[in-house]
Write a protein that holds these residues in place. Structure first.
Motif, PDB file in Angstrom:
ATOM      1  N   ALA A   1       0.189 138.876  53.183  1.00 42.58           N
ATOM      2  CA  ALA A   1       0.280 137.640  53.968  1.00 42.58           C
ATOM      3  C   ALA A   1      -0.496 137.777  55.278  1.00 42.58           C
ATOM      4  O   ALA A   1      -1.281 136.894  55.654  1.00 42.58           O
ATOM      5  N   VAL A   2      -0.308 138.889  55.956  1.00 47.02           N
ATOM      6  CA  VAL A   2      -0.975 139.075  57.245  1.00 47.02           C
ATOM      7  C   VAL A   2      -2.485 139.216  57.057  1.00 47.02           C
ATOM      8  O   VAL A   2      -3.278 138.655  57.819  1.00 47.02           O
ATOM      9  N   ALA A   3      -2.885 139.925  56.001  1.00 46.13           N
ATOM     10  CA  ALA A   3      -4.322 140.102  55.753  1.00 46.13           C
ATOM     11  C   ALA A   3      -4.976 138.757  55.474  1.00 46.13           C
ATOM     12  O   ALA A   3      -6.083 138.475  55.951  1.00 46.13           O
ATOM     13  N   ILE A   4      -4.295 137.911  54.714  1.00 44.26           N
ATOM     14  CA  ILE A   4      -4.839 136.580  54.426  1.00 44.26           C
ATOM     15  C   ILE A   4      -4.873 135.743  55.709  1.00 44.26           C
ATOM     16  O   ILE A   4      -5.860 135.060  55.999  1.00 44.26           O
ATOM     17  N   ALA A   5      -3.787 135.819  56.489  1.00 42.85           N
ATOM     18  CA  ALA A   5      -3.746 135.083  57.756  1.00 42.85           C
ATOM     19  C   ALA A   5      -4.901 135.522  58.660  1.00 42.85           C
ATOM     20  O   ALA A   5      -5.551 134.701  59.311  1.00 42.85           O
ATOM     21  N   ALA A   6      -5.171 136.823  58.672  1.00 47.23           N
ATOM     22  CA  ALA A   6      -6.271 137.338  59.499  1.00 47.23           C
ATOM     23  C   ALA A   6      -7.614 136.829  58.979  1.00 47.23           C
ATOM     24  O   ALA A   6      -8.437 136.329  59.738  1.00 47.23           O
ATOM     25  N   ALA A   7      -7.799 136.920  57.657  1.00 51.81           N
ATOM     26  CA  ALA A   7      -9.085 136.523  57.068  1.00 51.81           C
ATOM     27  C   ALA A   7      -9.360 135.036  57.290  1.00 51.81           C
ATOM     28  O   ALA A   7     -10.494 134.632  57.511  1.00 51.81           O
ATOM     29  N   LEU A   8      -8.296 134.229  57.204  1.00 53.63           N
ATOM     30  CA  LEU A   8      -8.471 132.772  57.332  1.00 53.63           C
ATOM     31  C   LEU A   8      -8.302 132.299  58.778  1.00 53.63           C
ATOM     32  O   LEU A   8      -8.367 131.111  59.046  1.00 53.63           O
ATOM     33  N   LYS A   9      -8.040 133.245  59.679  1.00 51.88           N
ATOM     34  CA  LYS A   9      -7.738 132.911  61.074  1.00 51.88           C
ATOM     35  C   LYS A   9      -6.635 131.853  61.143  1.00 51.88           C
ATOM     36  O   LYS A   9      -6.783 130.799  61.796  1.00 51.88           O
ATOM     37  N   ALA A  10      -5.548 132.114  60.457  1.00 49.35           N
ATOM     38  CA  ALA A  10      -4.417 131.175  60.409  1.00 49.35           C
ATOM     39  C   ALA A  10      -3.775 131.048  61.786  1.00 49.35           C
ATOM     40  O   ALA A  10      -3.824 131.979  62.597  1.00 49.35           O
ATOM     41  N   ASP A  11      -3.171 129.892  62.043  1.00 45.31           N
ATOM     42  CA  ASP A  11      -2.508 129.684  63.324  1.00 45.31           C
ATOM     43  C   ASP A  11      -1.226 130.496  63.428  1.00 45.31           C
ATOM     44  O   ASP A  11      -0.852 130.946  64.497  1.00 45.31           O
ATOM     45  N   VAL A  12      -0.545 130.647  62.304  1.00 44.16           N
ATOM     46  CA  VAL A  12       0.667 131.457  62.315  1.00 44.16           C
ATOM     47  C   VAL A  12       0.913 131.996  60.905  1.00 44.16           C
ATOM     48  O   VAL A  12       0.517 131.380  59.911  1.00 44.16           O
ATOM     49  N   CYS A  13       1.549 133.160  60.866  1.00 46.05           N
ATOM     50  CA  CYS A  13       1.962 133.734  59.586  1.00 46.05           C
ATOM     51  C   CYS A  13       3.483 133.794  59.602  1.00 46.05           C
ATOM     52  O   CYS A  13       4.069 134.579  60.348  1.00 46.05           O
ATOM     53  N   GLU A  14       4.108 132.917  58.834  1.00 46.55           N
ATOM     54  CA  GLU A  14       5.575 132.853  58.820  1.00 46.55           C
ATOM     55  C   GLU A  14       6.121 133.787  57.740  1.00 46.55           C
ATOM     56  O   GLU A  14       5.802 133.633  56.569  1.00 46.55           O
ATOM     57  N   ILE A  15       6.933 134.736  58.176  1.00 46.01           N
ATOM     58  CA  ILE A  15       7.538 135.675  57.232  1.00 46.01           C
ATOM     59  C   ILE A  15       8.972 135.217  56.976  1.00 46.01           C
ATOM     60  O   ILE A  15       9.839 135.361  57.842  1.00 46.01           O
ATOM     61  N   PHE A  16       9.207 134.627  55.812  1.00 52.28           N
ATOM     62  CA  PHE A  16      10.553 134.154  55.486  1.00 52.28           C
ATOM     63  C   PHE A  16      11.351 135.283  54.861  1.00 52.28           C
ATOM     64  O   PHE A  16      10.857 135.980  53.976  1.00 52.28           O
ATOM     65  N   THR A  17      12.569 135.425  55.338  1.00 50.42           N
ATOM     66  CA  THR A  17      13.382 136.525  54.851  1.00 50.42           C
ATOM     67  C   THR A  17      14.824 136.047  54.749  1.00 50.42           C
ATOM     68  O   THR A  17      15.081 134.851  54.899  1.00 50.42           O
ATOM     69  N   ASP A  18      15.747 136.954  54.435  1.00 49.51           N
ATOM     70  CA  ASP A  18      17.126 136.500  54.293  1.00 49.51           C
ATOM     71  C   ASP A  18      17.937 136.681  55.578  1.00 49.51           C
ATOM     72  O   ASP A  18      19.132 136.478  55.584  1.00 49.51           O
ATOM     73  N   VAL A  19      17.271 137.066  56.648  1.00 50.22           N
ATOM     74  CA  VAL A  19      17.952 137.117  57.946  1.00 50.22           C
ATOM     75  C   VAL A  19      17.233 136.173  58.920  1.00 50.22           C
ATOM     76  O   VAL A  19      16.117 135.723  58.649  1.00 50.22           O
ATOM     77  N   ASP A  20      17.884 135.910  60.049  1.00 52.23           N
ATOM     78  CA  ASP A  20      17.370 134.895  60.968  1.00 52.23           C
ATOM     79  C   ASP A  20      16.189 135.358  61.825  1.00 52.23           C
ATOM     80  O   ASP A  20      15.566 134.552  62.511  1.00 52.23           O
ATOM     81  N   GLY A  21      15.897 136.635  61.816  1.00 48.63           N
ATOM     82  CA  GLY A  21      14.805 137.140  62.637  1.00 48.63           C
ATOM     83  C   GLY A  21      14.998 138.631  62.852  1.00 48.63           C
ATOM     84  O   GLY A  21      15.638 139.307  62.046  1.00 48.63           O
ATOM     85  N   VAL A  22      14.426 139.129  63.948  1.00 48.50           N
ATOM     86  CA  VAL A  22      14.561 140.547  64.273  1.00 48.50           C
ATOM     87  C   VAL A  22      15.758 140.691  65.214  1.00 48.50           C
ATOM     88  O   VAL A  22      15.860 139.979  66.209  1.00 48.50           O
ATOM     89  N   PHE A  23      16.651 141.593  64.887  1.00 51.20           N
ATOM     90  CA  PHE A  23      17.883 141.771  65.653  1.00 51.20           C
ATOM     91  C   PHE A  23      17.850 143.076  66.447  1.00 51.20           C
ATOM     92  O   PHE A  23      17.075 143.977  66.148  1.00 51.20           O
ATOM     93  N   THR A  24      18.735 143.131  67.425  1.00 46.80           N
ATOM     94  CA  THR A  24      18.840 144.350  68.236  1.00 46.80           C
ATOM     95  C   THR A  24      19.365 145.520  67.406  1.00 46.80           C
ATOM     96  O   THR A  24      19.216 146.684  67.788  1.00 46.80           O
ATOM     97  N   ALA A  25      20.005 145.208  66.278  1.00 44.12           N
ATOM     98  CA  ALA A  25      20.413 146.232  65.314  1.00 44.12           C
ATOM     99  C   ALA A  25      20.730 145.478  64.025  1.00 44.12           C
ATOM    100  O   ALA A  25      20.783 144.252  64.016  1.00 44.12           O
ATOM    101  N   ASP A  26      20.932 146.209  62.943  1.00 43.87           N
ATOM    102  CA  ASP A  26      21.263 145.568  61.671  1.00 43.87           C
ATOM    103  C   ASP A  26      22.620 144.867  61.796  1.00 43.87           C
ATOM    104  O   ASP A  26      23.644 145.524  62.001  1.00 43.87           O
ATOM    105  N   PRO A  27      22.665 143.533  61.670  1.00 44.69           N
ATOM    106  CA  PRO A  27      23.921 142.800  61.854  1.00 44.69           C
ATOM    107  C   PRO A  27      25.004 143.203  60.851  1.00 44.69           C
ATOM    108  O   PRO A  27      26.185 143.001  61.108  1.00 44.69           O
ATOM    109  N   ARG A  28      24.601 143.801  59.740  1.00 38.13           N
ATOM    110  CA  ARG A  28      25.607 144.251  58.777  1.00 38.13           C
ATOM    111  C   ARG A  28      26.365 145.462  59.309  1.00 38.13           C
ATOM    112  O   ARG A  28      27.508 145.705  58.969  1.00 38.13           O
ATOM    113  N   LEU A  29      25.702 146.228  60.174  1.00 40.85           N
ATOM    114  CA  LEU A  29      26.367 147.395  60.763  1.00 40.85           C
ATOM    115  C   LEU A  29      26.969 147.050  62.121  1.00 40.85           C
ATOM    116  O   LEU A  29      28.010 147.580  62.500  1.00 40.85           O
ATOM    117  N   VAL A  30      26.277 146.173  62.854  1.00 39.23           N
ATOM    118  CA  VAL A  30      26.691 145.881  64.228  1.00 39.23           C
ATOM    119  C   VAL A  30      26.952 144.379  64.360  1.00 39.23           C
ATOM    120  O   VAL A  30      26.022 143.593  64.540  1.00 39.23           O
TER     121      VAL A  30
END
Lengths: 413, 413
Positions: free
Chosen positions: A157-186
């Motif tokens: 995804a990032v390589a394609i975004a770079a090649a096409l000069k995309a405005d944004v590369c959205e990484i969809f996952t099963d969590v809401d974003g990057v957390f200060t720690a794994d919410p399952r543990l903390v």
């Protein structure tokens, strides 16, 4: 009109209903007038199921044939997602990695992207189509099918975004974003609204599994703005981008952990130049990534060398060391796959002395023994017993006051 | 040293154990000093499972994406078979249809092979490798993945055998060869040791499912000697090759039947030039193969037109006729998918008058109503009620004395 690259992981396309939901989400983005390229992984546990099939046939499947087998997983999901989007009445086409021009080196099962030949992508986008690309796979100059290793779809995804000069590369996952720690543990872990490439890179390498490290490196190198967000809701996720030094006010921005760690110790290695080199080049030749390395002097001119690798590579590594231990003069070796890595990461760490000491203190307070230590400018990692990982993450999250810091972080976003 | 092309169907590679068995059989052939190219289908019911997955996502998946999806089935089996052969210690490489140079037209889901660019195949054989090729799939000039339709792996095998001028193309299946009738319906059916391309062609088209008709056409055109045999034993199967007229002593060599038949009747079509053309070109444009066609004059200048197609195409055909029935002036149409086709085939038929009459007699004796009739130089086919198919096949097998004829046939072989 923007050019948006979206990436959906295997859990987002695990069954027909989820595929239809992703299709609707892709179409929403397209209907806003955006050009959309979608990168998808294999459905749910497909990759693991294919690996099991291979192991039923033979204990040691050759890497080249493994790639041939594994590449089918993503090819299935792109076809199904394209069908779902076509059923909604929008123009769409699916492309395999080879068709999308994802050119890689020839290191099977762990190939690196060399180049994205974007002619076909641009042609299809030019015809107004939503383009679905198979993540995780590519093709060599010799027309051989390769895969990029676990989490390789992020890199696609990032390589394609770079090649096409995309405005944004959205990484969809099963969590809401990057957390200060794994919410399952903390349970008190907080979502970061914004994080620098370097911090994300350390977090990614350290087992905060939302993004593959190579994808982050790529994003940093080509200035691709990443948006890590949930495929289950419309909340803003975490933006990964270049953050200026002025903004690096948090000493520690997150606590990461990694359970996919195996430790190997080679005993009584003569302290002569070239010994470590021989050991680690033998591993590198077989594409085994070594993470932490600690060399400890036992007595005069005799060392023990400990290092960590991914659990998947343990069997292969043991074979190699068995073969070369005589050559490097070692008396023997041991291995342990019941270890884990816990790390603190923060771009502000570099200007704040004493962070590592506070980490060791927190672990000592919980009676957790540290087996190996490794540090970089923006992180400190410790290898500990895997059974103590949750205790360690909770203690560190508290020690560095991460529950309270999200507000500051949002203020800078 | 011979060059042998082997083709294994889906039931021969349905699970890990069967794949290992096929691997051993391939290696046996290789160890005799032969060059071996192996064409495999998708494992067991994989193709059907993939079709179900597509239908879960949408009722009408586009053909292009269907090919993208279905091609993964064969890609999995070639990888697994290559792994199994490598585990036995022999040099092997798997190639997808595109990698093996199987160039097709762009009629998705029913593509025709235009050419086999054998450079890669020759290179790998030249390096002493066993080459495993994915059946059923190819690639267009525009780098699009295609599939050849049901049974397409046979065609792949024959096309490769033709391109490489192989000494023999062995078609491994779950039966011992070509029989005078389906042994599941006719316990006294006998295996033919030898059959001409033309007879095989008729038998294949008529639902004796051991070989795809297009594969037989290809074999005839390029003089590829076929050996249809069982993957479960080492019995000699049936050789398909050019048989001189002198040897065509059997009037009827087999009774074939086909349950994959749907009948459509279009009512009250004006008897004007171009009407039939308009109807059948509309079907052809959607790649629907029409088999039998009967036009019956009802009253002055008004005809009924009946024709048969494969059941898979019924839904599509009904849609087309619904659309064009006004244009061709038809008053309406009916369709029936509970019909079946029974046929007698024999190269000697051409010089033996009265064969068709004996066929109708046999069916009449069993009180079986004939709905449509079609004849060629070496076969007569009748459409009957599907429920009467077994009775019909048994009666015809007996009528033409096929139980007794195998000896004669063996004598000529």
């Amino acid at each position: 009109m923007a050019l948006v690259v979206q990436k959906y992981g295997g859990s987002s396309v695990a069954d027909a209903e989820k595929i239809r939901r992703v299709a609707r989400r892709v179409v929403e983005c397209y209907k806003k007038g955006n050009q959309v390229v979608v990168v998808v992984s294999a459905m749910g546990d497909t990759t693991d199921e294919l690996i099991s099939k291979a192991r039923e046939v033979t204990e040691n499947p050759p890497d080249r044939e493994m790639d041939m087998l594994l590449a089918t997983g993503e090819q299935q999901s792109i076809a199904l997602l394209a069908m779902a989007i076509q059923a909604l009445g929008y123009p769409v086409i699916s492309l395999t990695g080879p068709q999308a021009g994802i050119l890689t080196d020839n290191v099977h099962t762990k190939a690196k992207i060399l180049e994205v030949s974007s002619d076909r992508l641009l042609k299809e986008l030019g015809e107004g189509k939503i383009v679905i690309v198979a993540g995780f796979q590519g093709i060599t100059m010799d027309n051989e099918i390769t895969t990029l290793g676990r989490g390789g779809s992020d890199t696609t995804a990032v390589a394609i975004a770079a090649a096409l000069k995309a405005d944004v590369c959205e990484i969809f996952t099963d969590v809401d974003g990057v957390f200060t720690a794994d919410p399952r543990l903390v349970p008190s872990a907080r979502k970061l609204s914004r994080i620098s490439y370097d911090e994300m890179l350390e977090l990614a390498s350290l087992g905060a599994l939302v993004l593959q490290p190579r994808a982050v490196e790529f994003a940093k190198q080509y200035h691709v703005r990443l948006h890590v967000r949930s495929s289950f809701n419309y909340n803003e996720g975490t933006i990964v981008e270049e953050v200026s030094d002025m903004e690096k006010e948090m000493v520690v921005s997150g606590v990461a952990h990694d359970l996919n760690v195996a430790k190997i110790t080679v005993f009584d290695v003569p302290d002569r130049p070239g010994i470590a080199c021989r050991l680690f080049s033998a591993l590198a030749r077989e594409s085994i990534n070594v993470d932490m390395i600690v060399q400890s002097q036992m007595r005069n001119e005799i060392n023990n060398i400990s290092f960590t690798i991914g659990k998947d590579d343990l069997r292969k590594a043991v074979g190699i060391i068995e073969r070369i231990k005589g050559e490097i003069g070692a008396s023997g070796f041991s291995y342990d796959d019941s270890v884990a890595k816990v790390s603190i990461v923060g771009a502000g760490m570099i200007t704040n002395p004493g962070v590592a000491a506070r980490m060791f203190e927190a672990l000592a307070e919980e009676d957790i023994n540290i087996q190996m230590i490794s540090t970089s400018e923006i992180k400190v990692s410790c290898i500990i017993d895997a059974q103590e990982i949750q205790k360690a993450v909770l203690a560190l999250h508290k020690k560095f006051g991460l529950e309270a810091k999200e507000k500051d972080n949002q203020a800078t976003a």
